[in-house]
Design a protein around this motif. Structure first.
Motif, PDB file in Angstrom:
ATOM      1  N   PRO A  87      36.778 101.374  37.906  1.00  0.00           N
ATOM      2  CA  PRO A  87      37.884 102.324  38.009  1.00  0.00           C
ATOM      3  C   PRO A  87      38.580 102.550  36.669  1.00  0.00           C
ATOM      4  CG  PRO A  87      38.380 100.285  39.211  1.00  0.00           C
ATOM      5  CD  PRO A  87      36.992 100.157  38.697  1.00  0.00           C
ATOM      6  N   GLY A  88      38.761 101.479  35.864  1.00  0.00           N
ATOM      7  CA  GLY A  88      39.389 101.613  34.551  1.00  0.00           C
ATOM      8  C   GLY A  88      40.770 102.249  34.638  1.00  0.00           C
ATOM      9  N   ARG A  89      41.188 102.853  33.535  1.00  0.00           N
ATOM     10  CA  ARG A  89      42.504 103.509  33.494  1.00  0.00           C
ATOM     11  C   ARG A  89      42.418 104.917  34.023  1.00  0.00           C
ATOM     12  NH1 ARG A  89      44.047 103.220  27.427  1.00  0.00           N
ATOM     13  NH2 ARG A  89      45.678 104.665  28.067  1.00  0.00           N
ATOM     14  N   ILE A  90      43.564 105.425  34.452  1.00  0.00           N
ATOM     15  CA  ILE A  90      43.610 106.824  34.860  1.00  0.00           C
ATOM     16  C   ILE A  90      44.581 107.519  33.907  1.00  0.00           C
ATOM     17  CG2 ILE A  90      44.121 108.402  36.752  1.00  0.00           C
ATOM     18  CD1 ILE A  90      43.078 106.429  38.603  1.00  0.00           C
ATOM     19  N   LEU A  91      44.066 108.447  33.132  1.00  0.00           N
ATOM     20  CA  LEU A  91      44.891 109.075  32.089  1.00  0.00           C
ATOM     21  C   LEU A  91      45.219 110.522  32.451  1.00  0.00           C
ATOM     22  CD1 LEU A  91      42.671 107.111  30.485  1.00  0.00           C
ATOM     23  CD2 LEU A  91      43.868 108.036  28.529  1.00  0.00           C
ATOM     24  N   THR A  92      46.399 110.962  32.015  1.00  0.00           N
ATOM     25  CA  THR A  92      46.725 112.387  32.124  1.00  0.00           C
ATOM     26  C   THR A  92      46.187 113.071  30.860  1.00  0.00           C
ATOM     27  OG1 THR A  92      48.783 112.148  30.929  1.00  0.00           O
ATOM     28  CG2 THR A  92      48.892 111.868  33.339  1.00  0.00           C
ATOM     29  N   LEU A 123      40.781 106.691  19.237  1.00  0.00           N
ATOM     30  CA  LEU A 123      39.851 107.826  19.337  1.00  0.00           C
ATOM     31  C   LEU A 123      39.163 107.799  20.694  1.00  0.00           C
ATOM     32  CD1 LEU A 123      37.804 108.085  15.987  1.00  0.00           C
ATOM     33  CD2 LEU A 123      39.387 109.767  16.942  1.00  0.00           C
ATOM     34  N   TYR A 124      39.570 108.703  21.565  1.00  0.00           N
ATOM     35  CA  TYR A 124      38.938 108.820  22.881  1.00  0.00           C
ATOM     36  C   TYR A 124      38.413 110.245  23.030  1.00  0.00           C
ATOM     37  CZ  TYR A 124      41.457 104.625  24.657  1.00  0.00           C
ATOM     38  OH  TYR A 124      41.957 103.376  24.856  1.00  0.00           O
ATOM     39  N   LEU A 125      37.385 110.368  23.851  1.00  0.00           N
ATOM     40  CA  LEU A 125      37.011 111.710  24.321  1.00  0.00           C
ATOM     41  C   LEU A 125      36.629 111.609  25.790  1.00  0.00           C
ATOM     42  CD1 LEU A 125      33.724 111.927  24.773  1.00  0.00           C
ATOM     43  CD2 LEU A 125      33.671 112.417  22.347  1.00  0.00           C
ATOM     44  N   ALA A 126      36.662 112.751  26.470  1.00  0.00           N
ATOM     45  CA  ALA A 126      36.261 112.768  27.874  1.00  0.00           C
ATOM     46  C   ALA A 126      35.119 113.754  28.065  1.00  0.00           C
ATOM     47  CB  ALA A 126      37.435 113.161  28.757  1.00  0.00           C
ATOM     48  N   ILE A 127      34.243 113.393  28.980  1.00  0.00           N
ATOM     49  CA  ILE A 127      33.162 114.303  29.356  1.00  0.00           C
ATOM     50  C   ILE A 127      33.002 114.172  30.863  1.00  0.00           C
ATOM     51  CG2 ILE A 127      31.464 112.537  28.607  1.00  0.00           C
ATOM     52  CD1 ILE A 127      29.515 114.891  28.059  1.00  0.00           C
ATOM     53  N   LEU A 128      33.012 115.320  31.549  1.00  0.00           N
ATOM     54  CA  LEU A 128      33.008 115.364  33.010  1.00  0.00           C
ATOM     55  C   LEU A 128      34.073 114.433  33.587  1.00  0.00           C
ATOM     56  CD1 LEU A 128      29.182 115.643  33.667  1.00  0.00           C
ATOM     57  CD2 LEU A 128      30.917 117.358  34.211  1.00  0.00           C
ATOM     58  N   GLY A 129      35.206 114.364  32.894  1.00  0.00           N
ATOM     59  CA  GLY A 129      36.351 113.589  33.383  1.00  0.00           C
ATOM     60  C   GLY A 129      36.258 112.103  33.118  1.00  0.00           C
ATOM     61  N   GLN A 130      35.162 111.648  32.509  1.00  0.00           N
ATOM     62  CA  GLN A 130      35.058 110.215  32.187  1.00  0.00           C
ATOM     63  C   GLN A 130      35.465 110.016  30.730  1.00  0.00           C
ATOM     64  OE1 GLN A 130      31.642 108.067  33.498  1.00  0.00           O
ATOM     65  NE2 GLN A 130      31.307 109.394  35.258  1.00  0.00           N
ATOM     66  N   VAL A 131      36.374 109.073  30.534  1.00  0.00           N
ATOM     67  CA  VAL A 131      36.953 108.867  29.200  1.00  0.00           C
ATOM     68  C   VAL A 131      36.232 107.719  28.490  1.00  0.00           C
ATOM     69  CG1 VAL A 131      39.089 108.405  27.924  1.00  0.00           C
ATOM     70  CG2 VAL A 131      39.178 109.636  30.119  1.00  0.00           C
ATOM     71  N   PHE A 132      35.898 107.952  27.211  1.00  0.00           N
ATOM     72  CA  PHE A 132      35.217 106.925  26.416  1.00  0.00           C
ATOM     73  C   PHE A 132      35.971 106.673  25.115  1.00  0.00           C
ATOM     74  CE2 PHE A 132      32.072 108.795  29.138  1.00  0.00           C
ATOM     75  CZ  PHE A 132      31.388 107.684  29.621  1.00  0.00           C
ATOM     76  N   ASP A 133      35.915 105.419  24.679  1.00  0.00           N
ATOM     77  CA  ASP A 133      36.474 105.049  23.384  1.00  0.00           C
ATOM     78  C   ASP A 133      35.368 105.248  22.346  1.00  0.00           C
ATOM     79  OD1 ASP A 133      37.357 103.795  21.103  1.00  0.00           O
ATOM     80  OD2 ASP A 133      38.347 102.161  22.178  1.00  0.00           O
ATOM     81  N   LYS A 159      25.895 104.934  27.541  1.00  0.00           N
ATOM     82  CA  LYS A 159      25.020 103.943  26.915  1.00  0.00           C
ATOM     83  C   LYS A 159      25.607 103.441  25.590  1.00  0.00           C
ATOM     84  CE  LYS A 159      20.368 103.951  24.979  1.00  0.00           C
ATOM     85  NZ  LYS A 159      20.719 104.538  23.679  1.00  0.00           N
ATOM     86  N   ASP A 160      26.189 104.347  24.803  1.00  0.00           N
ATOM     87  CA  ASP A 160      26.568 103.993  23.430  1.00  0.00           C
ATOM     88  C   ASP A 160      28.049 103.676  23.214  1.00  0.00           C
ATOM     89  OD1 ASP A 160      23.950 104.545  22.876  1.00  0.00           O
ATOM     90  OD2 ASP A 160      24.391 105.505  20.963  1.00  0.00           O
ATOM     91  N   TYR A 161      28.903 104.036  24.144  1.00  0.00           N
ATOM     92  CA  TYR A 161      30.344 103.849  23.924  1.00  0.00           C
ATOM     93  C   TYR A 161      31.008 103.133  25.097  1.00  0.00           C
ATOM     94  CZ  TYR A 161      29.798 106.890  19.873  1.00  0.00           C
ATOM     95  OH  TYR A 161      29.418 107.409  18.669  1.00  0.00           O
ATOM     96  N   THR A 162      32.238 102.651  24.833  1.00  0.00           N
ATOM     97  CA  THR A 162      32.947 101.867  25.844  1.00  0.00           C
ATOM     98  C   THR A 162      33.709 102.779  26.795  1.00  0.00           C
ATOM     99  OG1 THR A 162      33.325 100.353  24.017  1.00  0.00           O
ATOM    100  CG2 THR A 162      34.544  99.910  26.055  1.00  0.00           C
ATOM    101  N   PRO A 163      33.480 102.619  28.108  1.00  0.00           N
ATOM    102  CA  PRO A 163      34.231 103.440  29.056  1.00  0.00           C
ATOM    103  C   PRO A 163      35.689 103.001  29.115  1.00  0.00           C
ATOM    104  CG  PRO A 163      32.797 101.920  30.226  1.00  0.00           C
ATOM    105  CD  PRO A 163      32.528 101.712  28.766  1.00  0.00           C
ATOM    106  N   VAL A 164      36.579 103.971  29.249  1.00  0.00           N
ATOM    107  CA  VAL A 164      38.012 103.673  29.312  1.00  0.00           C
ATOM    108  C   VAL A 164      38.530 103.911  30.725  1.00  0.00           C
ATOM    109  CG1 VAL A 164      40.305 104.412  28.511  1.00  0.00           C
ATOM    110  CG2 VAL A 164      38.385 104.261  26.888  1.00  0.00           C
ATOM    111  N   GLY A 165      38.111 105.009  31.332  1.00  0.00           N
ATOM    112  CA  GLY A 165      38.586 105.322  32.678  1.00  0.00           C
ATOM    113  C   GLY A 165      38.351 106.781  32.992  1.00  0.00           C
ATOM    114  N   LYS A 166      39.277 107.343  33.798  1.00  0.00           N
ATOM    115  CA  LYS A 166      39.093 108.720  34.277  1.00  0.00           C
ATOM    116  C   LYS A 166      40.268 109.582  33.828  1.00  0.00           C
ATOM    117  CE  LYS A 166      35.484 107.533  36.791  1.00  0.00           C
ATOM    118  NZ  LYS A 166      35.140 106.301  36.092  1.00  0.00           N
TER     119      LYS A 166
END
Ligand code: HEM
Length: 266
Positions: free
Chosen positions: A49-54, A70-80, A140-147
């Motif tokens: 589940p991780g964090r839920i960000l606005t 430095l985060y980015l999101a793709i299809l609503g999944q956030v990665f560091d 595969k390459d980055y750490t998931p943060v949340g949604k």
């Protein structure tokens, strides 16, 4: 002038080259992807589940001075994406992806402010498959943060209808791609050549159609059902699957077991 040339070249490469080589191992594994997707859909948040960000919170992670990271999101999944700072940090070639969900631009290559959008509702199923390849790359390459709350996840981190729609397209696209791939294995394309002097020739080899195999095969015309158009494919005549196929036809004046056929008109 040079600017326009470079822009044009980039667009051509963007469509034909980069996503292919950048994600090659992922593309090569499309059947595994289908398998693992069927076991754990994109929207399955229960496992991490991780964090839920606005969107406002996410925008603070754009690497600007005083920003949180430095985060980015793709299809609503956030990665560091800190470990890729050379790409994503200020001054990096892909800085514009940070602090937001710009899913659309991963496929369109439109990196303008308007293009950096998460709206993929008009994408075809094959575009959704290509986008999923990018998601798999980040997983595969980055750490998931949340949604990210918004288009794809609700405030409680549940998948939205928009995400369900993406998943349906993904499932359809993966099935179609797998089907096309197995069809290509069954009917690899022939090699072909044409010259004014000697006319046309089609022939099979263990690599024709880009399908590496341990059989050569013989050329046949494969007609699209109900059409007068055909393409040359290599088949193993001994394979019983072909005896049923009424869309296959031998080349005129070419022995049934010849690996090469001259093309004659008529
Ligand atoms: C749809 C168009 C494109 C998209 C969405 C895209 C996206 C990306 C992304 C996100 C990265 C960073 C990957 C990572 O985190 O390691 C990257 C890296 C890179 N891209 Fe692109 N790119 C596109 C087009 C291009 C084009 C046209 C070129 C070259 C002409 C290019 C050359 C590169 C190079 C050289 C890297 C660095 C590879 C490395 O050092 O690991 N990209 N691309």
């Amino acid at each position: 002038m040079l600017k326009y040339f470079v822009a044009l070249l980039s667009m051509v490469l963007a469509v034909w080259t980069v996503p292919e080589w950048l994600t090659f191992p992922i593309y090569g594994n499309i059947l595994n992807a289908l398998d693992s997707w069927l076991q754990q859909p994109l929207s399955d948040v229960s496992s991490s589940p991780g964090r839920i960000l606005t969107e406002d919170e996410l925008s603070l992670y754009n690497g600007a001075q005083g920003s949180k990271g430095l985060y980015l999101a793709i299809l609503g999944q956030v990665f560091d994406v800190e470990k890729g700072r050379k790409h994503y940090g200020p001054g990096g070639g892909y800085h514009f992806f940070t602090g937001r969900d710009a899913s659309r631009a991963f496929i369109t290559g439109d990196f303008t402010e308007a293009g950096l959008s998460s709206d993929v509702s008009d994408f075809s199923d094959s575009q959704i498959v290509a986008l999923y390849d990018w998601l798999a790359f980040y997983q595969k390459d980055y750490t998931p943060v949340g949604k990210l709350i918004g288009r794809f996840y609700t405030e409680t981190g549940q998948p939205t209808d928009a995400l369900r729609q993406v998943e349906a397209f993904l499932s359809e696209g993966l099935k179609r791609k797998a089907q096309a791939q197995s069809e290509m294995q069954l009917y690899p394309a022939c090699n072909s050549e044409w010259s004014e002097a000697s006319g046309g020739r089609v022939w099979c080899s263990t690599m024709s159609g880009g399908i590496h195999r341990d059989w050569v095969g013989v050329p046949r015309m494969l007609f699209s059902p109900g059409s007068v158009h055909s393409r040359c494919v290599c088949i193993r005549p001994s394979d019983p699957v072909h005896s049923e196929n009424r869309n296959l036809r031998e080349y005129k004046d070419c022995p049934p077991h010849a690996e090469s056929c001259r093309i004659t008109k008529g």
